[in-house]
Design an enzyme around this catalytic site. Structure first.
Site, PDB file in Angstrom:
ATOM      1  N   LYS A  70       0.839  -1.195   0.000  1.00  6.89           N
ATOM      2  CA  LYS A  70       0.000   0.000   0.000  1.00  6.89           C
ATOM      3  C   LYS A  70       0.880   1.254   0.000  1.00  6.89           C
ATOM      4  O   LYS A  70       1.849   1.343   0.771  1.00  6.89           O
ATOM      5  CB  LYS A  70      -0.914   0.007   1.230  1.00  6.89           C
ATOM      6  N   ASP A 117      -0.299  -0.103  -4.590  1.00  4.65           N
ATOM      7  CA  ASP A 117      -1.723   0.237  -4.576  1.00  4.65           C
ATOM      8  C   ASP A 117      -1.933   1.549  -3.828  1.00  4.65           C
ATOM      9  O   ASP A 117      -1.639   1.638  -2.635  1.00  4.65           O
ATOM     10  CB  ASP A 117      -2.497  -0.905  -3.895  1.00  4.65           C
ATOM     11  N   GLU A 140      -2.026   0.261  -8.705  1.00  2.00           N
ATOM     12  CA  GLU A 140      -3.461   0.001  -8.571  1.00  2.00           C
ATOM     13  C   GLU A 140      -4.191   1.248  -8.085  1.00  2.00           C
ATOM     14  O   GLU A 140      -3.701   1.945  -7.191  1.00  2.00           O
ATOM     15  CB  GLU A 140      -3.653  -1.149  -7.587  1.00  2.00           C
ATOM     16  N   GLU A 159     -11.936  -2.346  -8.495  1.00  2.00           N
ATOM     17  CA  GLU A 159     -12.637  -2.742  -7.275  1.00  2.00           C
ATOM     18  C   GLU A 159     -13.741  -1.754  -6.894  1.00  2.00           C
ATOM     19  O   GLU A 159     -14.678  -2.132  -6.172  1.00  2.00           O
ATOM     20  CB  GLU A 159     -11.665  -2.916  -6.106  1.00  2.00           C
ATOM     21  N   ASP A 176     -14.606  -7.285  -8.886  1.00  2.00           N
ATOM     22  CA  ASP A 176     -14.945  -7.421  -7.471  1.00  2.00           C
ATOM     23  C   ASP A 176     -16.276  -8.156  -7.398  1.00  2.00           C
ATOM     24  O   ASP A 176     -17.210  -7.833  -8.139  1.00  2.00           O
ATOM     25  CB  ASP A 176     -15.049  -6.034  -6.822  1.00  2.00           C
ATOM     26  N   HIS A 227      -9.904  -8.316  -7.318  1.00  2.00           N
ATOM     27  CA  HIS A 227      -9.754  -7.722  -5.991  1.00  2.00           C
ATOM     28  C   HIS A 227     -10.400  -8.666  -4.973  1.00  2.00           C
ATOM     29  O   HIS A 227     -11.481  -9.201  -5.216  1.00  2.00           O
ATOM     30  CB  HIS A 227     -10.465  -6.361  -5.953  1.00  2.00           C
TER      31      HIS A 227
END
Length: 434
Positions: free
Chosen positions: A213, A241, A267, A296, A319, A346
């Site tokens: 992240k 992401d 992402e 997502e 998703d 996701h």
């Protein structure tokens, strides 16, 4: 069994206090409590047949989704399963396009999350009763608004073509499983010590693909990405992401500064609604060998159509709960196949791994027939609350063996985590008062 009538729909607000340990934390969602609006469909079947479904949320707002499910329940209760699946496309449109309810959508936001919960339960019910053939699956898709990208005949042709080698791919999946990547090592709220320990454990367990992240602080991102890259070595795969943190130009600048760590993709670099912005980012990062992944929080099949037409993503992240359940994900998977863009779902949330494993196995066995640049997200949280939890072996999803859509929860877990009256939340409230 197909004649079974749905006689009741219940929906409950179930929340897990994941924010206490920073599980799931990222640049935009700093304190998520992984939650579901959990739906159970009861039938008049002698075998007490039930269907279980859910949609994922991150805490506050789950009660609004619950209200939306209740509002839509009148379209479901009283119908028999055969009536629904014999015209599943029509049933999907009944839920998504009611002349009054669609005003608070259409096909997006809370209303679409509620539709996903209900339809996930219907698919679970149907999967417990019978198998599906290609023509039947295509008949479940609402092609409205996407025929300029994928026609019904093209969808059927893709499925028929994929029949070749299907048995071998099925056997391969049963033996080896579907490749996964882990996000559980590097949530944004984790300390370097925790990140290092989790990464070391994951490597020992056979993981080779890791997601980090990013997006809150550039120097922090550089430090964390450097740490992860050194730990996993040059040959393992790294993804990053940002969870929608940046403006378009900021995304390009920021990711360029992280390019030395060789991420496969960035992402959600910007607003999930900004298709042309994603296209600009994709074009700018292509020379660096970095793709763009998103989906997502993509509302529906129409947005995915435009992302694909604009070459705005290089990885399609479906998703299981954001769009209209299996029906809409079938359309997205088939469009991705036509545009030759890999699907990498996701699954960062409670129940999402359990659901999406079915979709990605279907993609490989019955649609794309390819594992090139394909993998499915895995997060190692909350699987113990499910009757048929996801099974990971050597960093691969092993195909589920139980009938249904794998989202039936343990009733004891549901009762403990009901919000706000469940035992877990009452204990947290008491601690807050002390």
């Amino acid at each position: 069994m197909l004649e079974s009538k749905i006689i009741n729909l219940t929906v409950r607000d179930v929340r897990f206090p994941t924010s206490l340990e920073q599980h799931g934390s990222d640049a935009m969602h700093t304190d998520p409590d992984y939650s579901v609006a959990y739906v159970v469909l009861e039938t008049d079947s002698d075998a007490a047949l039930k269907g279980y479904g859910l949609t994922f949320t991150v805490g506050r707002g789950t009660e609004i989704v619950v209200c939306a499910v209740k509002a839509l329940s009148t379209f479901v209760v009283g119908k028999n399963l055969k009536e629904i699946v014999s015209d599943f496309r029509g049933f999907y449109r009944l839920l998504s396009s009611d002349g009054q309810m669609r005003w608070i959508g259409p096909e997006k936001g809370v209303i679409q999350l509620a539709i996903a919960a209900i339809l996930n339960a219907v698919w679970d019910l149907w999967a417990r009763v019978e198998g599906k053939d290609p023509a039947k699956l295509v008949s479940c898709i609402d092609f409205r608004y996407i025929t300029d990208a994928l026609t019904e005949q093209e969808a059927l042709d893709i499925l028929v073509k994929a029949k070749t080698g299907q048995k071998n791919r099925e056997e391969q999946m049963l033996k080896d499983g579907y490749p996964a990547y882990t996000t559980s090592c590097a949530w944004l709220g984790y300390s370097d010590q925790q990140l290092t320990q989790l990464c070391s454990d994951a490597l020992a367990q056979g993981w080779t693909k890791f997601k980090v992240k990013v997006g809150a602080d550039l120097q922090d991102d550089i430090r964390r990405c450097s740490l992860i890259r050194k730990m996993i070595g040059p040959n393992n795969t790294l993804m990053i992401d940002a969870n929608q943190r940046w403006d378009v130009n900021e995304a390009i600048t920021w990711v360029t500064k992280l390019a030395e760590f060789r991420p496969l993709w960035i992402e959600e670099p910007t607003s999930p609604d900004d298709i042309l912005g994603h296209a600009s980012i994709s074009k700018a990062l292509a020379p660096l060998g970095i793709g763009v992944a998103t989906g997502e929080q993509c509302h529906n099949r129409v947005m995915f159509k435009q992302f694909l037409q604009a070459s705005a993503l290089q990885f399609v992240q479906i998703d299981s709960c954001r769009v209209g359940s299996v029906n809409e994900n079938l359309a997205i998977i088939l469009m991705a196949a036509k545009f030759n863009v890999p699907v990498c779902p996701h699954a960062g949330g409670v129940g999402l791994c359990e659901l999406v494993q079915h979709l990605i196995l279907f993609d490989y066995i019955s649609v794309s027939a390819s594992l090139n640049n394909r993998m499915c997200e895995y997060v190692d949280h909350l699987h113990e609350h499910f009757i048929s939890p996801t099974i990971i072996r050597n960093a691969h999803y092993m195909p589920p063996k139980d009938p249904g859509y794998s989202c039936e929860m343990l009733e004891e877990s549901v009762q403990k985590h009901l919000y706000p009256q469940g035992e877990v939340w009452r204990a947290i409230e008491q601690q807050g008062k002390q």
